[in-house]
Scaffold this motif. Structure first.
Motif, short mmCIF file in Angstrom:
data_model
loop_
_atom_site.label_atom_id
_atom_site.label_comp_id
_atom_site.label_asym_id
_atom_site.label_seq_id
_atom_site.Cartn_x
_atom_site.Cartn_y
_atom_site.Cartn_z
N ASP A 18 5.03 7.98 2.89
CA ASP A 18 4.39 8.24 4.18
C ASP A 18 2.88 8.43 4.01
N TRP A 19 2.49 9.12 2.93
CA TRP A 19 1.06 9.32 2.67
C TRP A 19 0.38 8.00 2.42
N LEU A 20 0.98 7.13 1.60
CA LEU A 20 0.38 5.83 1.30
C LEU A 20 0.24 4.98 2.56
N TYR A 21 1.28 4.97 3.36
CA TYR A 21 1.26 4.18 4.60
C TYR A 21 0.14 4.67 5.52
N THR A 22 0.04 5.98 5.68
CA THR A 22 -1.00 6.54 6.55
C THR A 22 -2.39 6.28 5.98
N TYR A 23 -2.54 6.43 4.68
CA TYR A 23 -3.83 6.23 4.02
C TYR A 23 -4.37 4.81 4.25
N LEU A 24 -3.50 3.82 4.09
CA LEU A 24 -3.94 2.43 4.24
C LEU A 24 -4.30 2.08 5.68
N LYS A 25 -3.83 2.88 6.63
CA LYS A 25 -4.15 2.63 8.03
C LYS A 25 -5.32 3.48 8.53
N SER A 26 -5.89 4.32 7.66
CA SER A 26 -6.85 5.34 8.12
C SER A 26 -8.29 5.07 7.71
N PHE A 27 -8.62 3.87 7.26
CA PHE A 27 -10.01 3.56 6.91
C PHE A 27 -10.82 3.30 8.18
N ASP A 87 0.81 -3.26 10.82
CA ASP A 87 1.72 -2.17 10.44
C ASP A 87 2.78 -2.67 9.47
N GLN A 88 3.31 -3.86 9.73
CA GLN A 88 4.33 -4.42 8.84
C GLN A 88 3.75 -4.76 7.47
N ALA A 89 2.52 -5.27 7.45
CA ALA A 89 1.88 -5.60 6.17
C ALA A 89 1.68 -4.34 5.33
N VAL A 90 1.23 -3.27 5.98
CA VAL A 90 1.04 -2.00 5.26
C VAL A 90 2.38 -1.45 4.79
N ARG A 91 3.40 -1.60 5.64
CA ARG A 91 4.74 -1.13 5.25
C ARG A 91 5.24 -1.92 4.04
N ASP A 92 4.97 -3.21 4.00
CA ASP A 92 5.41 -4.04 2.87
C ASP A 92 4.72 -3.60 1.57
N ILE A 93 3.42 -3.33 1.64
CA ILE A 93 2.70 -2.87 0.45
C ILE A 93 3.25 -1.52 0.00
N THR A 94 3.49 -0.64 0.96
CA THR A 94 4.03 0.69 0.63
C THR A 94 5.41 0.57 0.00
N THR A 95 6.22 -0.34 0.52
CA THR A 95 7.55 -0.55 -0.05
C THR A 95 7.45 -1.05 -1.49
N PHE A 96 6.53 -1.97 -1.73
CA PHE A 96 6.35 -2.48 -3.09
C PHE A 96 5.89 -1.37 -4.04
N LEU A 97 4.97 -0.52 -3.59
CA LEU A 97 4.50 0.59 -4.44
C LEU A 97 5.61 1.62 -4.66
N GLU A 98 6.46 1.79 -3.66
CA GLU A 98 7.62 2.68 -3.84
C GLU A 98 8.54 2.13 -4.92
N TYR A 99 8.74 0.83 -4.90
CA TYR A 99 9.54 0.17 -5.94
C TYR A 99 8.86 0.29 -7.30
#
Length: 248
Positions: free
Chosen positions: A122-131, A195-207
């Motif tokens: 959740d932190w990563l997802y929010t961070y990438l959307k907060s610039f 939002d989906q692009a950021v979610r995809d990156i977050t999912t990959f980093l979670e993996y």
């Protein structure tokens, strides 16, 4: 002693999570990460390699492991995800030199192999959307979740240019708190698409933080089924044994 170490690690993890939550002001967005979505993982790998891997390594993850876990061929990985000329079995490093990193960012950008374990998805997802654009910063960018981050927005081309909406200045410090963010110039993707692009990156980093999680989750179903079957057989055996005991 081993149990004590595990307990200490668990407590430390809770403290890190609490500090990350506090750093975001408690306003973290829900990432909606799903490690079972292979398509999202594949898109996230592509986006990460194109927009993040120039500065941030994943030194605990190998290209060959990505191919195995994400259902990609060696050719697909080496042609589309490898930009450093590394071999198929090598870790994901960066071509950025420490000298250039110090010149442009003041330090070498951190490795992101376990960033999801430290910060949370959740932190990563929010961070990438907060610039947002901030002329007072050396690189012209700031981040609402992580103020004064020493990096630009890597996804500005997709998101567009985002500006901050400020509140009233603090009487003591004169600082103006950021109350919201607004897209001033659209990027290549619309809101849901980004939002989906950021979610995809977050999912990959979670993996990337725990590649074994994919196999562990798939094996978990079979383990539960085995335990259920074993419990049933044990129950039948118990009935058989007690049948003879009751006769006596």
């Amino acid at each position: 002693m081993h149990i004590v170490k595990k307990l200490a690690t668990f407590v430390a993890g809770l403290l890190v999570s609490a500090s990350a939550f506090a750093a975001g002001g408690g306003n973290l967005l829900q990432s909606g990460v799903d490690l079972g979505d292979r398509a999202s993982l594949q898109r996230g790998a592509q986006l990460y390699m194109n927009y993040c891997s120039g500065c941030h390594s994943l030194k605990y993850l190998r290209y060959s492991r990505i191919a195995e876990d994400l259902g990609l061929s060696e050719e697909e990985v080496m042609s589309n995800l490898n930009f450093t000329g590394a071999k198929f079995g090598e870790q994901i490093q960066v071509s950025l030199t420490p000298e250039h990193a110090n010149q442009w960012f003041g330090k070498m950008p951190p490795d992101l192999s376990v960033i999801s374990r430290v910060r949370g998805s959740d932190w990563l997802y929010t961070y990438l959307k907060s610039f947002y654009l901030d002329e007072s910063r050396p690189l012209g960018w700031n981040n609402q979740l992580f103020p004064n981050a020493s990096m630009p927005n890597p996804l500005w081309e997709l998101q567009g240019l985002q500006h901050a909406e400020y509140g009233e200045p603090d009487k003591a410090t004169g600082d103006r708190p950021v109350h919201g963010l607004k897209i001033a110039q659209p990027g290549k993707l619309d809101g849901p698409g980004f939002d989906q692009a950021v979610r995809d990156i977050t999912t990959f980093l979670e993996y990337a933080g725990e590649p074994a999680a994919l196999k562990r989750q798939s094996m978990g179903v079979w383990v539960i089924l085995f335990l259920a079957a074993f419990t049933f057989l044990a129950y039948l055996l118990k009935i058989e044994y007690w049948r003879d005991v009751d006769k006596h």
